[in-house]
Design a protein around this motif. Structure first.
Motif, PDB file in Angstrom:
ATOM      1  N   LEU A   1      19.817  36.474  -8.746  1.00 30.35           N
ATOM      2  CA  LEU A   1      19.565  36.757 -10.159  1.00 30.35           C
ATOM      3  C   LEU A   1      20.714  37.596 -10.688  1.00 30.35           C
ATOM      4  O   LEU A   1      20.930  38.726 -10.251  1.00 30.35           O
ATOM      5  CB  LEU A   1      18.236  37.500 -10.334  1.00 30.35           C
ATOM      6  CG  LEU A   1      17.858  37.861 -11.768  1.00 30.35           C
ATOM      7  CD1 LEU A   1      17.692  36.604 -12.626  1.00 30.35           C
ATOM      8  CD2 LEU A   1      16.592  38.697 -11.787  1.00 30.35           C
TER       9      LEU A   1
ATOM     10  N   ARG B   1      20.461  36.428 -18.334  1.00 29.05           N
ATOM     11  CA  ARG B   1      20.007  36.378 -16.946  1.00 29.05           C
ATOM     12  C   ARG B   1      20.179  34.958 -16.449  1.00 29.05           C
ATOM     13  O   ARG B   1      19.755  34.016 -17.108  1.00 29.05           O
ATOM     14  CB  ARG B   1      18.550  36.807 -16.833  1.00 29.05           C
ATOM     15  CG  ARG B   1      18.402  38.282 -17.029  1.00 29.05           C
ATOM     16  CD  ARG B   1      16.955  38.708 -17.021  1.00 29.05           C
ATOM     17  NE  ARG B   1      16.880  40.117 -17.332  1.00 29.05           N
ATOM     18  CZ  ARG B   1      17.002  40.611 -18.555  1.00 29.05           C
ATOM     19  NH1 ARG B   1      17.178  39.824 -19.565  1.00 29.05           N
ATOM     20  NH2 ARG B   1      16.935  41.910 -18.745  1.00 29.05           N
TER      21      ARG B   1
ATOM     22  N   MET C   1      19.507  32.658 -12.991  1.00 33.14           N
ATOM     23  CA  MET C   1      18.868  32.590 -11.693  1.00 33.14           C
ATOM     24  C   MET C   1      19.399  31.358 -10.964  1.00 33.14           C
ATOM     25  O   MET C   1      19.300  30.243 -11.455  1.00 33.14           O
ATOM     26  CB  MET C   1      17.346  32.488 -11.868  1.00 33.14           C
ATOM     27  CG  MET C   1      16.583  32.665 -10.594  1.00 33.14           C
ATOM     28  SD  MET C   1      14.784  32.573 -10.819  1.00 33.14           S
ATOM     29  CE  MET C   1      14.488  33.679 -12.171  1.00 33.14           C
TER      30      MET C   1
ATOM     31  N   CYS D   1      11.254  31.066  -6.955  1.00 35.02           N
ATOM     32  CA  CYS D   1      12.021  31.064  -8.203  1.00 35.02           C
ATOM     33  C   CYS D   1      11.060  30.901  -9.385  1.00 35.02           C
ATOM     34  O   CYS D   1      11.172  31.599 -10.403  1.00 35.02           O
ATOM     35  CB  CYS D   1      13.056  29.946  -8.171  1.00 35.02           C
ATOM     36  SG  CYS D   1      14.229  29.987  -9.530  1.00 35.02           S
TER      37      CYS D   1
ATOM     38  N   ALA E   1      15.549  33.553 -18.442  1.00 33.04           N
ATOM     39  CA  ALA E   1      16.615  33.294 -17.468  1.00 33.04           C
ATOM     40  C   ALA E   1      16.942  31.808 -17.463  1.00 33.04           C
ATOM     41  O   ALA E   1      16.042  30.969 -17.551  1.00 33.04           O
ATOM     42  CB  ALA E   1      16.193  33.742 -16.071  1.00 33.04           C
TER      43      ALA E   1
ATOM     44  N   HIS F   1      18.332  28.614 -15.275  1.00 31.71           N
ATOM     45  CA  HIS F   1      18.170  28.267 -13.863  1.00 31.71           C
ATOM     46  C   HIS F   1      19.233  27.268 -13.410  1.00 31.71           C
ATOM     47  O   HIS F   1      19.569  26.343 -14.143  1.00 31.71           O
ATOM     48  CB  HIS F   1      16.792  27.645 -13.620  1.00 31.71           C
ATOM     49  CG  HIS F   1      15.676  28.582 -13.922  1.00 31.71           C
ATOM     50  ND1 HIS F   1      15.171  28.732 -15.186  1.00 31.71           N
ATOM     51  CD2 HIS F   1      14.994  29.433 -13.132  1.00 31.71           C
ATOM     52  CE1 HIS F   1      14.212  29.636 -15.161  1.00 31.71           C
ATOM     53  NE2 HIS F   1      14.085  30.080 -13.925  1.00 31.71           N
TER      54      HIS F   1
END
Length: 93
Positions: free
Chosen positions: A25, A38, A40, A60, A74, A76
């Motif tokens: 992260l 953010r 991830m 996740c 976030a 991904h």
């Protein structure tokens, strides 16, 4: 074999094992929640089992829910060993 999430010690950050999967992260602090970025990343080792990959994806998903409850967002990404995005590699330089 018991599998679970655990923090990586600072001296091991950026060291990945081909039989494992990792969640990274990255947070770039902004002025507020809306401008804080953010990202991830799920890193999947070549030799990781389908079980480890599934558990990593599930963790996740769980982390995403925790972030959402805190009003965080976030993006991904999935990183396959040897095919990592340049942006991901730069985190560790």
């Amino acid at each position: 074999t018991q599998m679970h999430a655990k923090l990586v010690s600072p001296d091991k950050i950026g060291t990945f094992h081909s039989g494992d999967c990792y969640i990274v992260l990255f947070t770039a602090k902004g002025q507020d929640l809306e401008t804080t970025a953010r990202k991830m990343h799920m890193w999947m080792g070549h030799d990781s089992s389908m079980m480890k990959r599934a558990i990593c994806a599930y963790l996740c998903f769980e982390l995403t829910n925790v972030l959402r409850e805190s009003k965080y967002k976030a993006s991904h990404y999935q990183e396959e060993q040897g095919e990592e995005r340049d942006e991901f590699v730069k985190y560790f330089k």
